[in-house]
Design a protein around this motif. Structure first.
Motif, PDB file in Angstrom:
ATOM      1  N   MET A   1       0.843  -1.194   0.000  1.00  0.00           N
ATOM      2  CA  MET A   1       0.000   0.000   0.000  1.00  0.00           C
ATOM      3  C   MET A   1       0.879   1.244   0.000  1.00  0.00           C
ATOM      4  O   MET A   1       1.843   1.341   0.739  1.00  0.00           O
ATOM      5  CB  MET A   1      -0.898   0.029   1.239  1.00  0.00           C
ATOM      6  CG  MET A   1      -1.863  -1.134   1.330  1.00  0.00           C
ATOM      7  SD  MET A   1      -3.142  -1.045   0.091  1.00  0.00           S
ATOM      8  CE  MET A   1      -3.982   0.456   0.570  1.00  0.00           C
ATOM      9  N   THR A   2       0.509   2.227  -0.810  1.00  0.00           N
ATOM     10  CA  THR A   2       1.265   3.471  -0.882  1.00  0.00           C
ATOM     11  C   THR A   2       0.331   4.644  -0.708  1.00  0.00           C
ATOM     12  O   THR A   2      -0.804   4.629  -1.171  1.00  0.00           O
ATOM     13  CB  THR A   2       1.993   3.595  -2.230  1.00  0.00           C
ATOM     14  OG1 THR A   2       1.044   3.506  -3.284  1.00  0.00           O
ATOM     15  CG2 THR A   2       3.027   2.497  -2.391  1.00  0.00           C
ATOM     16  N   GLY A   3       0.793   5.702  -0.017  1.00  0.00           N
ATOM     17  CA  GLY A   3      -0.040   6.875   0.227  1.00  0.00           C
ATOM     18  C   GLY A   3      -0.246   7.681  -1.036  1.00  0.00           C
ATOM     19  O   GLY A   3       0.648   7.820  -1.853  1.00  0.00           O
ATOM     20  N   THR A   4      -1.446   8.271  -1.184  1.00  0.00           N
ATOM     21  CA  THR A   4      -1.747   9.060  -2.379  1.00  0.00           C
ATOM     22  C   THR A   4      -2.551  10.294  -2.005  1.00  0.00           C
ATOM     23  O   THR A   4      -3.690  10.427  -2.392  1.00  0.00           O
ATOM     24  CB  THR A   4      -2.532   8.237  -3.405  1.00  0.00           C
ATOM     25  OG1 THR A   4      -3.690   7.696  -2.759  1.00  0.00           O
ATOM     26  CG2 THR A   4      -1.713   7.104  -3.963  1.00  0.00           C
ATOM     27  N   GLY A   5      -1.945  11.182  -1.206  1.00  0.00           N
ATOM     28  CA  GLY A   5      -2.611  12.470  -0.999  1.00  0.00           C
ATOM     29  C   GLY A   5      -3.302  12.588   0.335  1.00  0.00           C
ATOM     30  O   GLY A   5      -3.494  11.637   1.079  1.00  0.00           O
ATOM     31  N   ALA A   6      -3.758  13.821   0.622  1.00  0.00           N
ATOM     32  CA  ALA A   6      -4.320  14.134   1.928  1.00  0.00           C
ATOM     33  C   ALA A   6      -5.612  13.396   2.188  1.00  0.00           C
ATOM     34  O   ALA A   6      -5.925  13.062   3.331  1.00  0.00           O
ATOM     35  CB  ALA A   6      -4.553  15.641   2.038  1.00  0.00           C
ATOM     36  N   ALA A 127     -10.454   6.208  -0.813  1.00  0.00           N
ATOM     37  CA  ALA A 127      -9.391   7.028  -0.225  1.00  0.00           C
ATOM     38  C   ALA A 127      -9.391   6.917   1.292  1.00  0.00           C
ATOM     39  O   ALA A 127      -8.329   6.813   1.924  1.00  0.00           O
ATOM     40  CB  ALA A 127      -9.557   8.482  -0.653  1.00  0.00           C
ATOM     41  N   LEU A 128     -10.574   6.911   1.900  1.00  0.00           N
ATOM     42  CA  LEU A 128     -10.659   6.788   3.355  1.00  0.00           C
ATOM     43  C   LEU A 128     -10.153   5.438   3.844  1.00  0.00           C
ATOM     44  O   LEU A 128      -9.687   5.316   4.984  1.00  0.00           O
ATOM     45  CB  LEU A 128     -12.112   6.983   3.797  1.00  0.00           C
ATOM     46  CG  LEU A 128     -12.701   8.380   3.626  1.00  0.00           C
ATOM     47  CD1 LEU A 128     -14.195   8.359   3.866  1.00  0.00           C
ATOM     48  CD2 LEU A 128     -12.025   9.368   4.557  1.00  0.00           C
ATOM     49  N   LEU A 129     -10.241   4.424   3.004  1.00  0.00           N
ATOM     50  CA  LEU A 129      -9.824   3.077   3.378  1.00  0.00           C
ATOM     51  C   LEU A 129      -8.343   2.815   3.126  1.00  0.00           C
ATOM     52  O   LEU A 129      -7.882   1.685   3.304  1.00  0.00           O
ATOM     53  CB  LEU A 129     -10.662   2.044   2.614  1.00  0.00           C
ATOM     54  CG  LEU A 129     -12.119   1.928   3.063  1.00  0.00           C
ATOM     55  CD1 LEU A 129     -12.907   1.061   2.087  1.00  0.00           C
ATOM     56  CD2 LEU A 129     -12.220   1.353   4.471  1.00  0.00           C
ATOM     57  N   HIS A 130      -7.617   3.831   2.739  1.00  0.00           N
ATOM     58  CA  HIS A 130      -6.207   3.633   2.397  1.00  0.00           C
ATOM     59  C   HIS A 130      -5.440   2.912   3.505  1.00  0.00           C
ATOM     60  O   HIS A 130      -4.679   1.990   3.253  1.00  0.00           O
ATOM     61  CB  HIS A 130      -5.549   4.984   2.100  1.00  0.00           C
ATOM     62  CG  HIS A 130      -4.075   4.890   1.875  1.00  0.00           C
ATOM     63  ND1 HIS A 130      -3.546   4.310   0.745  1.00  0.00           N
ATOM     64  CD2 HIS A 130      -3.020   5.276   2.637  1.00  0.00           C
ATOM     65  CE1 HIS A 130      -2.227   4.361   0.816  1.00  0.00           C
ATOM     66  NE2 HIS A 130      -1.884   4.938   1.952  1.00  0.00           N
ATOM     67  N   VAL A 163     -13.927  -0.803  -7.010  1.00  0.00           N
ATOM     68  CA  VAL A 163     -12.803  -1.736  -7.121  1.00  0.00           C
ATOM     69  C   VAL A 163     -11.597  -1.045  -7.751  1.00  0.00           C
ATOM     70  O   VAL A 163     -10.454  -1.172  -7.271  1.00  0.00           O
ATOM     71  CB  VAL A 163     -13.210  -2.974  -7.934  1.00  0.00           C
ATOM     72  CG1 VAL A 163     -12.002  -3.878  -8.196  1.00  0.00           C
ATOM     73  CG2 VAL A 163     -14.310  -3.758  -7.204  1.00  0.00           C
ATOM     74  N   LEU A 164     -11.833  -0.293  -8.822  1.00  0.00           N
ATOM     75  CA  LEU A 164     -10.730   0.394  -9.494  1.00  0.00           C
ATOM     76  C   LEU A 164     -10.110   1.463  -8.593  1.00  0.00           C
ATOM     77  O   LEU A 164      -8.877   1.649  -8.602  1.00  0.00           O
ATOM     78  CB  LEU A 164     -11.227   1.014 -10.798  1.00  0.00           C
ATOM     79  CG  LEU A 164     -11.721   0.031 -11.859  1.00  0.00           C
ATOM     80  CD1 LEU A 164     -12.248   0.785 -13.077  1.00  0.00           C
ATOM     81  CD2 LEU A 164     -10.632  -0.956 -12.261  1.00  0.00           C
ATOM     82  N   ALA A 165     -10.923   2.148  -7.803  1.00  0.00           N
ATOM     83  CA  ALA A 165     -10.400   3.169  -6.898  1.00  0.00           C
ATOM     84  C   ALA A 165      -9.583   2.538  -5.774  1.00  0.00           C
ATOM     85  O   ALA A 165      -8.543   3.083  -5.369  1.00  0.00           O
ATOM     86  CB  ALA A 165     -11.540   4.001  -6.325  1.00  0.00           C
ATOM     87  N   LEU A 166     -10.028   1.405  -5.272  1.00  0.00           N
ATOM     88  CA  LEU A 166      -9.236   0.698  -4.261  1.00  0.00           C
ATOM     89  C   LEU A 166      -7.905   0.239  -4.846  1.00  0.00           C
ATOM     90  O   LEU A 166      -6.861   0.303  -4.191  1.00  0.00           O
ATOM     91  CB  LEU A 166     -10.025  -0.496  -3.727  1.00  0.00           C
ATOM     92  CG  LEU A 166     -11.163  -0.152  -2.766  1.00  0.00           C
ATOM     93  CD1 LEU A 166     -12.100  -1.340  -2.596  1.00  0.00           C
ATOM     94  CD2 LEU A 166     -10.610   0.282  -1.406  1.00  0.00           C
ATOM     95  N   ARG A 167      -7.952  -0.202  -6.095  1.00  0.00           N
ATOM     96  CA  ARG A 167      -6.720  -0.614  -6.753  1.00  0.00           C
ATOM     97  C   ARG A 167      -5.758   0.573  -6.868  1.00  0.00           C
ATOM     98  O   ARG A 167      -4.556   0.436  -6.648  1.00  0.00           O
ATOM     99  CB  ARG A 167      -7.098  -1.172  -8.124  1.00  0.00           C
ATOM    100  CG  ARG A 167      -6.051  -1.821  -8.888  1.00  0.00           C
ATOM    101  CD  ARG A 167      -5.937  -3.324  -8.909  1.00  0.00           C
ATOM    102  NE  ARG A 167      -6.883  -4.260  -8.434  1.00  0.00           N
ATOM    103  CZ  ARG A 167      -7.766  -4.913  -9.178  1.00  0.00           C
ATOM    104  NH1 ARG A 167      -7.905  -4.642 -10.449  1.00  0.00           N
ATOM    105  NH2 ARG A 167      -8.515  -5.838  -8.655  1.00  0.00           N
ATOM    106  N   ALA A 168      -6.301   1.748  -7.164  1.00  0.00           N
ATOM    107  CA  ALA A 168      -5.461   2.938  -7.269  1.00  0.00           C
ATOM    108  C   ALA A 168      -4.866   3.333  -5.924  1.00  0.00           C
ATOM    109  O   ALA A 168      -3.824   3.983  -5.871  1.00  0.00           O
ATOM    110  CB  ALA A 168      -6.275   4.099  -7.839  1.00  0.00           C
ATOM    111  N   GLN A 169      -5.528   2.934  -4.839  1.00  0.00           N
ATOM    112  CA  GLN A 169      -5.004   3.202  -3.499  1.00  0.00           C
ATOM    113  C   GLN A 169      -3.968   2.168  -3.068  1.00  0.00           C
ATOM    114  O   GLN A 169      -3.426   2.256  -1.966  1.00  0.00           O
ATOM    115  CB  GLN A 169      -6.153   3.233  -2.485  1.00  0.00           C
ATOM    116  CG  GLN A 169      -7.077   4.419  -2.623  1.00  0.00           C
ATOM    117  CD  GLN A 169      -6.396   5.726  -2.272  1.00  0.00           C
ATOM    118  OE1 GLN A 169      -5.506   5.778  -1.439  1.00  0.00           O
ATOM    119  NE2 GLN A 169      -6.829   6.800  -2.931  1.00  0.00           N
ATOM    120  N   GLY A 170      -3.702   1.180  -3.906  1.00  0.00           N
ATOM    121  CA  GLY A 170      -2.679   0.195  -3.595  1.00  0.00           C
ATOM    122  C   GLY A 170      -3.191  -1.177  -3.232  1.00  0.00           C
ATOM    123  O   GLY A 170      -2.395  -2.065  -2.905  1.00  0.00           O
TER     124      GLY A 170
END
Length: 382
Positions: A1-6, A127-130, A163-170
């Motif tokens: 998992m990698t951080g992606t913004g505030a 994003a909140l689930l990062h 699903v795609l957004a979670l994938r973008a969050q790592g």
């Protein structure tokens, strides 16, 4: 998992988050449509009067931008929906090409804004689930949409976008579980060839869209379980333990998306399944322990009382609230104020719809065909 913004640096790991919007209160598919009924507004109202939505746990859903929607939907389709909302009409060519302006997918005032808000909600949830946690966004769950056309009351497919957004969050491996009465044809279309997405759908057989056969497995991570009418709580408990949880555990997902459609409940006019909301809550509870990240969406549901009571109870369970045996007067007033309009408004209001969140259990014998179909997916014949 990698951080992606505030936006990712939120407190979802500490507190479950509820994502809502007033767009659902101020929009309707039309007086005679099955989705003429209110759904998300009474969930928000019930949660507030019960004291379950403090400011720290509520987020207002943003509206997804057109360029964000093209992560899966075609630019031409997104543009057609925006233009249809502005003009409140479509040409015959656009209707034929994109399946909008039809009886199922009508022209209405927020036909772009409302589904785009649903997508914005799941993107915020991802994003909140990062860092982990639980997010409930009952305005989501429109699982029939296709890249270039509306389908089954669904203009955009926010579960695919989740699903795609979670994938973008790592999150590399995402499990999508769907317990709506109708098969998630749009989601299966998106991920049937993706080995990193598990798609599990439990749906009524011979019910629209009449896809999702037992044999349909994509590359091996699609699990379809069509069930006969009359599905009861005990049968769903078997499916939960021997199929859903078993497949999710074997997959070891980084995140789970649950489409928690309310149309599998006995009171719903759009299916012939006979579940109580206890079955749904038991699945929510079990999946919460199966992954560090859980996103719970809404979905189908065409009885305003059963939808509101289920999704409110789901949030209460996720938030660790005690579910009252009898609702306080302010919550009863929310339910008493509901009206059921449209062609599917056929049932009298049962007394417990106005006074409780929990349904009485609806158990029964477990039919051989249920056992056999579960076993066909690798479960043990029990």
């Amino acid at each position: 998992m990698t951080g992606t913004g505030a936006a990712a640096r939120d407190d979802a790991t500490e507190l479950p988050i509820f994502i809502g919007s007033e767009v659902y209160r101020g929009s309707s598919y039309g007086r005679w449509h099955p989705l003429a009924v209110p759904r998300v507004p009474q969930v928000m109202d019930l949660c507030r009067v019960l004291g379950w939505l403090p400011a720290a746990q509520y987020r207002n859903s943003p509206r997804a931008k057109p360029e964000g929607l093209t992560l899966w939907h075609t630019p031409e389709y997104v543009a057609a929906l925006r233009q249809a909302e502005r003009a409140q009409t479509v040409s015959d060519a656009v209707r034929a090409r994109h399946n909008i302006g039809t009886t199922a997918n009508p022209i209405f005032g927020e036909m772009f804004s409302r589904p785009a808000t649903g997508v914005g909600g799941v993107m915020l949830a991802a994003a909140l689930l990062h860092r982990g946690g639980v997010v409930h966004t009952p305005g989501g769950g429109t699982h029939h949409g296709f890249p270039d056309r509306a389908n089954g009351f669904c203009y955009f497919n926010d579960p695919v976008m989740a699903v795609l957004a979670l994938r973008a969050q790592g999150c590399r491996r995402v499990a999508y579980v769907d317990i709506d009465a109708h098969h998630c044809d749009g989601v299966e279309h998106a991920f049937a060839a993706d080995p990193d997405t598990l798609v599990v759908s439990v749906h009524e057989e011979n019910r629209w869209p009449r896809t999702g056969a037992l044999e349909d497995r994509g590359v091996g991570n699609v699990v379809n379980l069509p069930v006969p009418r009359g599905l009861n709580d005990d049968e769903m408990a078997l499916i939960r333990d021997k199929l859903i949880l078993a497949r999710v555990a074997a997959f070891r997902p980084d995140a789970i998306v649950l489409q928690c459609g309310a149309d599998a409940l006995e009171e719903d006019p759009m299916s012939r399944l006979c579940l109580s909301n206890n079955a749904h809550v038991a699945i929510v509870t079990a999946l919460r322990a199966a992954s560090p990240r859980l996103m719970v969406l809404g979905g189908g549901g065409y009885n305003p009382w059963s939808v509101g009571r289920l999704w409110t109870r789901v949030w209460g369970t996720l938030a660790g609230q005690e579910i009252p045996a009898r609702l306080p007067p302010a919550a009863e007033a929310v339910l008493a104020a509901l009206h059921w309009t449209g062609l599917r408004a056929r049932r009298a209001v049962a007394p417990h719809w106005l006074t409780t969140l929990a349904d009485p259990p609806r158990g029964g014998a477990i039919r051989l065909e249920i056992r056999t179909r579960v076993a066909a997916h690798g479960g043990v014949m029990v």
